[in-house]
Motif scaffolding. Structure first.
Motif, PDB file in Angstrom:
ATOM      1  N   LYS A 300       0.840  -1.140   0.026  1.00  0.00           N
ATOM      2  CA  LYS A 300      -0.039   0.339   0.076  1.00  0.00           C
ATOM      3  C   LYS A 300       0.608   1.318   0.190  1.00  0.00           C
ATOM      4  CE  LYS A 300      -4.060   2.453   2.645  1.00  0.00           C
ATOM      5  NZ  LYS A 300      -4.712   2.426   1.162  1.00  0.00           N
ATOM      6  N   GLY A 301       0.237   2.591  -1.114  1.00  0.00           N
ATOM      7  CA  GLY A 301       1.425   3.380  -1.098  1.00  0.00           C
ATOM      8  C   GLY A 301       2.545   3.141  -1.673  1.00  0.00           C
ATOM      9  N   ASP A 302       2.585   2.427  -2.859  1.00  0.00           N
ATOM     10  CA  ASP A 302       4.038   2.148  -3.377  1.00  0.00           C
ATOM     11  C   ASP A 302       2.964   2.569  -5.110  1.00  0.00           C
ATOM     12  OD1 ASP A 302       6.001   0.467  -1.521  1.00  0.00           O
ATOM     13  OD2 ASP A 302       5.237  -1.251  -2.822  1.00  0.00           O
ATOM     14  N   LEU A 303       3.935   3.804  -5.386  1.00  0.00           N
ATOM     15  CA  LEU A 303       3.763   3.663  -6.658  1.00  0.00           C
ATOM     16  C   LEU A 303       3.815   2.896  -7.863  1.00  0.00           C
ATOM     17  CD1 LEU A 303       3.853   6.680  -8.071  1.00  0.00           C
ATOM     18  CD2 LEU A 303       5.884   6.690  -9.169  1.00  0.00           C
ATOM     19  N   TYR A 304       2.571   2.577  -8.745  1.00  0.00           N
ATOM     20  CA  TYR A 304       2.305   1.682  -9.554  1.00  0.00           C
ATOM     21  C   TYR A 304       3.987   1.180 -10.402  1.00  0.00           C
ATOM     22  CZ  TYR A 304       1.522  -1.336 -13.609  1.00  0.00           C
ATOM     23  OH  TYR A 304       1.478  -1.968 -14.232  1.00  0.00           O
ATOM     24  N   ASN A 305       4.733   0.052 -10.818  1.00  0.00           N
ATOM     25  CA  ASN A 305       5.345   0.421 -11.856  1.00  0.00           C
ATOM     26  C   ASN A 305       4.940  -1.271 -12.190  1.00  0.00           C
ATOM     27  OD1 ASN A 305       7.710  -1.815 -11.212  1.00  0.00           O
ATOM     28  ND2 ASN A 305       6.928  -0.653  -9.921  1.00  0.00           N
ATOM     29  N   ARG A 306       5.755  -1.746 -13.389  1.00  0.00           N
ATOM     30  CA  ARG A 306       5.532  -2.181 -14.302  1.00  0.00           C
ATOM     31  C   ARG A 306       6.686  -3.456 -14.446  1.00  0.00           C
ATOM     32  NH1 ARG A 306       2.544  -3.507 -18.579  1.00  0.00           N
ATOM     33  NH2 ARG A 306       1.055  -1.651 -18.209  1.00  0.00           N
ATOM     34  N   THR A 307       7.248  -3.412 -13.693  1.00  0.00           N
ATOM     35  CA  THR A 307       8.088  -4.652 -13.035  1.00  0.00           C
ATOM     36  C   THR A 307       7.654  -5.304 -11.812  1.00  0.00           C
ATOM     37  OG1 THR A 307       9.922  -3.347 -13.629  1.00  0.00           O
ATOM     38  CG2 THR A 307      10.278  -4.822 -12.004  1.00  0.00           C
ATOM     39  N   ASN A 308       7.118  -4.514 -11.093  1.00  0.00           N
ATOM     40  CA  ASN A 308       6.143  -5.101 -10.197  1.00  0.00           C
ATOM     41  C   ASN A 308       5.357  -5.904  -9.970  1.00  0.00           C
ATOM     42  OD1 ASN A 308       8.910  -4.725  -8.439  1.00  0.00           O
ATOM     43  ND2 ASN A 308       7.760  -2.725  -7.131  1.00  0.00           N
ATOM     44  N   HIS A 309       4.571  -5.086 -11.218  1.00  0.00           N
ATOM     45  CA  HIS A 309       3.595  -5.788 -11.621  1.00  0.00           C
ATOM     46  C   HIS A 309       3.428  -7.724 -11.779  1.00  0.00           C
ATOM     47  CE1 HIS A 309      -0.062  -5.623 -14.540  1.00  0.00           C
ATOM     48  NE2 HIS A 309       0.258  -6.507 -14.637  1.00  0.00           N
ATOM     49  N   ASN A 310       4.626  -6.973 -13.362  1.00  0.00           N
ATOM     50  CA  ASN A 310       4.975  -8.403 -13.699  1.00  0.00           C
ATOM     51  C   ASN A 310       5.600  -9.306 -12.909  1.00  0.00           C
ATOM     52  OD1 ASN A 310       4.060  -7.719 -16.583  1.00  0.00           O
ATOM     53  ND2 ASN A 310       6.048  -7.031 -17.039  1.00  0.00           N
ATOM     54  N   LEU A 311       6.264  -9.283 -11.827  1.00  0.00           N
ATOM     55  CA  LEU A 311       7.412  -9.476 -11.010  1.00  0.00           C
ATOM     56  C   LEU A 311       6.412 -10.356 -10.425  1.00  0.00           C
ATOM     57  CD1 LEU A 311      10.260  -8.174 -10.193  1.00  0.00           C
ATOM     58  CD2 LEU A 311      10.378  -9.912 -11.439  1.00  0.00           C
TER      59      LEU A 311
END
Length: 763
Positions: A300-311
């Motif tokens: 919660k509070g993390d800036l969205y990023n595609r790397t963490n999305h895919n990981l």
């Protein structure tokens, strides 16, 4: 000229005529035999013209019939088969699988091809290119000619990024340092498209979840200078409001028991568990909530990023517990720019049973079958732990070799328990898409070598597996225990021990325990690369701490035992390096180098037999029988007339290289060269010439051969025929035997030709 010669010439002429493929063309049709591209320009350098021609050639359609030395064998077989009456049978197979229909000139669209070539040239910076298309007919054949006149190529003068103060423009501008568009670089539309993709990827890492590369516009101004362009990048005015914002993660909701067949989303407060930043909705209480805290990267509070999305998605799949993994992001119903993350997970059946019948080969040149019965529990303690219990039994026989008739029967059981985390007092963090794992193994195997002896082996291990990424993998066992105990030693084998005492080492009781570590690097999954590599390094330590603590020293007669069995004390290191050189889509050169050494000390004067090195066989030096080479210049074939004992060593050097190419369909071929040997670190009176020395390169065995590989997708059946060209056990100066090769001599074939039947590639 004789009648026989004349007949051969006539038959050859008829065959050549048939291979041209014009005999059975429909009325009024011509056979299309290809096209020529001419790039003619007074303003374009020769090097650029040549590169442009190379790039344009693959764009032409259709492709002419394949040919070899001007002949078209596939078209010949197509015509030879004729029109089949059924969609099966030999004629149908010959026409559709082996043959190839004629490519007719009527299918060639000159105007379309001309526009394709012209557009490619202009998209590569050759603005105002002119093109002319023409054709030539000769008999029943036709060719096409395309002539291009590219003008001088345009270069990039400047690249301007957005200069306004909007959040998205500022983010685009910050990516400028890594731009693909460089000053004085040739204008290229494909590079411009890649630049838009690059910026989109970068913005996805900075929270712009709804941004899309289509929202970027790159204008081209070709009026600024002589054959130069300015590229002006802009964010389109009509970009949606959602795409202009950076988003942070708000709620993270997980449905770990989601069913695709029906709506399984419930809002029952009793089924909802709040665990740290996660909301788990699991009415059946299938999983412990902490597993998602370990697996998902977002908080919660993390800036969205595609790397963490895919990981996060990769790690959920990598757990091996879920059949389907679905993810969705929605704008949060709250003030500010927030996203709620939803994970819909469909579990695999918790328990399953599987029966497998396997075909297999091993390093000792034995081929056989194995029946496996596997029972699995994929969520043993509700933390995605996987328990697998298997029972197996099999028979292995040696197809060729002196051990033919000394069959091997095996049966046993093994249990593996895998936790999807590192169980350790120390904190371990892996920032990859692969879940780090802890693995415990217990196993038992009974092996009966017909007419020789039986061997019981108990194994156990506890350790960790983790991958940094898809290329790098680690396996560290805190301890790996092996206890081997012989049984039923036959009089035949005992009589051989009496004449060759070193054979007794094979049936000694052995206790091996200690840590092991293995590191693997590979990029062989990258099919587009011309050069790919594989490396595996291993270190095996046994009894080192125990030996030091107890003061064990076999040289002083101070041998220590555990459960009345002397434990092994040694250090073993092995390195394997492979290189694959891609020559074309259907051919490559594959090479392998293996270097290893093992050193016994303290409580042991020799490496345990099962931990020593071996050479020869289906996956090693294929011109020699399995485990028959060495050590050094020792010739083990003369030690017994009944069976060929396995020759082992403390040092190993092996090199192999082979050319692999597709022959036709599922049939592939290879020619290869193998070289290597094993050596002992200490003198053994029973094996003279076996000790490693500075002359080790003069003691290498070398073999060559050729083989076929039948690739059925679910397995590869490999056949290799090889023969030695260098025998290390011959007298120095007589070891090269290439001049003695005689395929017409039956005794030479019987002594030297080695046939290998195996499953899979050797490396």
């Amino acid at each position: 000229m004789s009648k026989y010669t004349l007949s051969c010439l006539l038959l050859s002429a008829l065959f050549l005529a048939a291979c041209t493929g014009t005999r059975n063309l429909p009325e009024g049709e011509l056979l299309y035999t290809g096209a020529t591209i001419k790039v003619e320009s007074k303003t374009t350098p020769k090097k650029e013209r040549k590169a442009l021609k190379t790039a344009l050639t693959p764009l032409l359609r259709p492709k002419p019939n394949s040919s070899i030395l001007g002949l078209k064998p596939k078209l010949f077989f197509y015509n030879l088969a004729g029109e089949p009456k059924k969609d099966k049978g030999f004629r149908y197979w010959l026409r559709t699988k082996v043959g190839e229909p004629p490519v007719l000139y009527s299918k060639v669209d000159l105007e379309y091809n001309k526009k394709v070539l012209q557009n490619y040239a202009e998209n590569s910076g050759y603005f105002n290119t002119t093109a002319v298309a023409d054709s030539t007919r000769k008999g029943k054949k036709a060719t096409a000619t395309y002539t291009l006149d590219p003008k001088r190529q345009y270069k990039i003068r400047t690249v301007k990024f957005p200069d306004d103060s909007s959040a998205v423009s500022i983010a685009v501008r910050k990516t400028q340092r890594r731009t693909l568009l460089k000053k004085d670089q040739a204008y290229n539309l494909d590079i411009i498209k890649l630049e838009r993709e690059r910026i989109d990827v970068r913005l996805k890492e900075k929270g712009f979840y709804y941004f899309n590369e289509d929202y970027l516009l790159i204008q081209v101004d070709s009026t600024v200078a002589d054959h130069q362009v300015d590229l002006i990048m802009k964010v389109k005015k009509e970009i949606p409001a959602l795409a202009q914002n950076q988003y942070e993660i708000n709620k993270i909701i997980v449905y770990p028991n989601y069913k695709l067949a029906k709506d399984s989303i419930v809002n029952d407060p009793k089924a909802t568990v709040q665990y740290n930043d996660f909301t788990i909705i699991d009415k059946n209480n299938l999983f412990k909530p902490r597993i998602f805290d370990r697996t998902l990267y977002f908080k919660k509070g993390d800036l969205y990023n595609r790397t963490n999305h895919n990981l996060s998605l990769n790690r959920l799949v990598n757990l091996g517990t879920f059949k389907f993994v679905k993810n969705q992001f929605k704008v949060a119903d709250t003030t500010g720019n927030f996203l709620d993350a939803y994970y819909y997970l469909t579990p695999l059946p918790k328990k399953s049973i599987r029966l497998e019948l396997l075909a297999k080969t091993n390093s000792a040149n034995y081929t056989g079958t194995e029946l496996n019965l596997n029972w699995s529990n994929r969520n043993l303690f509700k933390g995605a732990e996987q328990l697998t219990i298997s029972a197996f039994g099999g028979l292995e026989v040696q197809v060729s070799g002196q051990n033919n008739g000394f069959n091997v029967y095996r049966f046993g059981t093994e249990a593996n328990l895998i936790w999807p985390r590192i169980i350790s007092p120390f904190k371990f963090h892996s920032a990859s898409g692969y879940v780090p794992k802890t693995k415990a193994t217990l196993g038992y195997e009974f092996q009966n070598r017909t007419k020789l002896y039986s061997l019981q082996t108990f194994k156990g291990s506890f350790g960790y597996l983790w991958k940094e990424n898809e290329r790098k993998e680690h396996l560290f066992n805190l301890t790996e225990i092996t206890y081997a105990s012989p049984q039923n030693v036959t009089a035949l084998y005992q009589s051989q021990i009496d004449s060759l005492p070193s054979l007794g080492k094979v049936i000694e009781k052995q206790l091996i325990f200690g840590p092991t570590y293995s590191y693997t690097y590979t990029n062989t999954m990258e099919k587009r690369k011309k050069n790919t590599f594989y490396y595996n390094g291993k270190i095996d330590l046994s009894g080192n701490i125990t030996g030091l603590a107890t003061g064990a020293n076999i040289k002083d007669g101070n041998t220590k035992k555990i459960f009345d069995v002397p434990f092994s004390q040694f250090i073993k290191i092995e390195n394997e390096f492979r290189h694959y050189l891609k020559l074309s889509e259907d051919s490559q050169i594959a090479s392998r180098l293996i270097v290893g050494a093992g050193f016994a000390y303290g409580n042991s004067d020799q490496m345990p037999f099962i931990k020593q090195f071996f050479n020869g066989g289906t996956n090693s030096i294929r011109a020699f029988r399995a485990r028959s080479i060495g050590p050094g210049t020792f010739d083990g074939s003369k030690t017994t007339n009944t069976f060929l004992p396995d020759q082992s060593g403390d040092v190993k050097l092996e090199f192999s290289t082979e050319y692999r190419a597709k022959i036709y369909g599922l049939v592939k071929g290879a020619v290869f060269l193998d070289a290597g040997n094993i050596w002992l670190l200490k003198d053994d009176p029973d094996k003279p010439g076996g000790k490693f020395s500075k002359d080790f390169l003069n003691e290498l065995a070398v073999g060559v051969g050729a083989g076929l590989r039948f690739d059925f997708s679910f397995l590869v059946l490999r056949t290799d025929l090889a023969f030695p060209i260098r025998k290390p056990y011959l007298a120095d100066g007589n070891r090269w035997v290439l001049d003695k090769v005689s395929f017409g001599n039956g005794s030479w074939r019987n002594e030297n030709l080695v046939f290998n039947l195996a499953i899979g590639y050797p490396f």
